[in-house]
Design an enzyme around this catalytic site. Structure first.
Site, PDB file in Angstrom:
ATOM      1  N   ARG A  65       0.822  -1.216   0.000  1.00 41.73           N
ATOM      2  CA  ARG A  65       0.000   0.000   0.000  1.00 41.73           C
ATOM      3  C   ARG A  65       0.850   1.258   0.000  1.00 41.73           C
ATOM      4  NH1 ARG A  65      -4.275  -1.583   4.553  1.00 41.73           N
ATOM      5  NH2 ARG A  65      -2.303  -2.050   5.568  1.00 41.73           N
ATOM      6  N   GLU A 102       8.093 -10.315  14.606  1.00 42.70           N
ATOM      7  CA  GLU A 102       7.750 -10.982  15.852  1.00 42.70           C
ATOM      8  C   GLU A 102       7.593 -12.488  15.680  1.00 42.70           C
ATOM      9  OE1 GLU A 102       4.235  -8.963  13.978  1.00 42.70           O
ATOM     10  OE2 GLU A 102       6.178  -8.283  14.638  1.00 42.70           O
TER      11      GLU A 102
END
Length: 177
Positions: A65, A102
Site C-alpha cells: 500500500r 515478531e
C-alpha cells in the site's frame, strides 16, 4: 503547497475501516482501501504528505500500500517513485535487507538502477506500527548510499512505538491512532 484543514483529515479518518481479528485473532486491521478509492481523500493524503518531502530527490514506497500512497505523493511533490519490494519480486536487485519480525524474518529488496549514492529519499508507507519494515527500508537505502530525510505514513499506531525505531529520522503521520 497548502495543507488540508482539520476537517479534510477528519474526513479521511472517517473512511478508515477497522476490521477485527484480521489477519488473526486479536488484531485490529486498519483498512485504508476506502481512502484510496475516494479521490478527495487520496488527494488530501497525497498533498499533506508531499508537504514534508522537501528537497528529496525520490519518494520510496514500501510494498504494497506504500506503493499507492507513495506514487500519489511523488506526483504531487514532483519526484519519482521507487518501490521497495518483498524478496523475490524484482527482476534486478540493487540490494537486500533482512530484518526480524515478531514471528520470524522478512527480506526487502531495492530495484537496481533506481537510487544513486547521495540521493535524498523520503520513505512512505500506509501504516507505521512497530517500525521494523520502515527501519529495514531506511537501512536498505542507507546501504545504497542514500540519505533518508523523512518518513511519512497515513496512520501511526502510536502504542507500538514504531517512531522510536526510526530515530533520528523525522516521522510524519497524518493520523496517529
Amino acid at each position: 503547497m497548502t495543507s488540508p484543514d482539520d476537517s479534510s483529515l477528519m474526513r479521511v479518518a472517517g473512511l478508515v475501516v477497522d476490521v477485527p481479528d484480521h489477519p488473526g485473532p486479536g488484531i485490529l486491521f486498519k483498512d485504508i482501501t476506502p481512502v484510496l478509492a475516494d479521490a478527495e481523500a487520496l488527494t488530501t493524503v497525497a498533498t499533506e504528505l508531499a508537504s514534508y518531502v522537501g528537497h528529496a530527490d525520490v519518494v520510496v514506497g514500501i510494498e504494497a500500500r506504500g506503493f499507492l500512497i507513495g506514487a500519489a505523493v511523488a506526483l504531487v511533490a514532483g519526484t519519482g517513485i521507487v518501490p521497495v519490494r518483498k524478496a523475490g519480486r524484482l527482476p534486478r536487485v540493487a540490494g537486500a535487507r533482512t530484518y526480524d519480525l515478531e514471528y520470524g524474518t522478512a527480506t526487502l529488496e531495492l530495484p537496481a538502477d533506481t537510487i544513486v549514492p547521495g540521493a535524498r529519499a523520503f520513505v512512505v508507507d500506509d501504516v507505521l506500527a512497530t517500525g521494523g519494515t520502515a527501519a529495514a527500508t531506511c537501512a536498505l537505502l542507507a546501504d545504497a548510499g542514500a540519505e533518508v530525510i523523512g518518513f511519512g505514513a497515513l496512520l501511526e499506531l502510536t502504542a507500538l512505538g514504531g517512531r522510536d525505531a526510526l530515530a533520528p529520522i523525522p516521522v510524519h503521520a497524518l493520523l496517529p491512532v
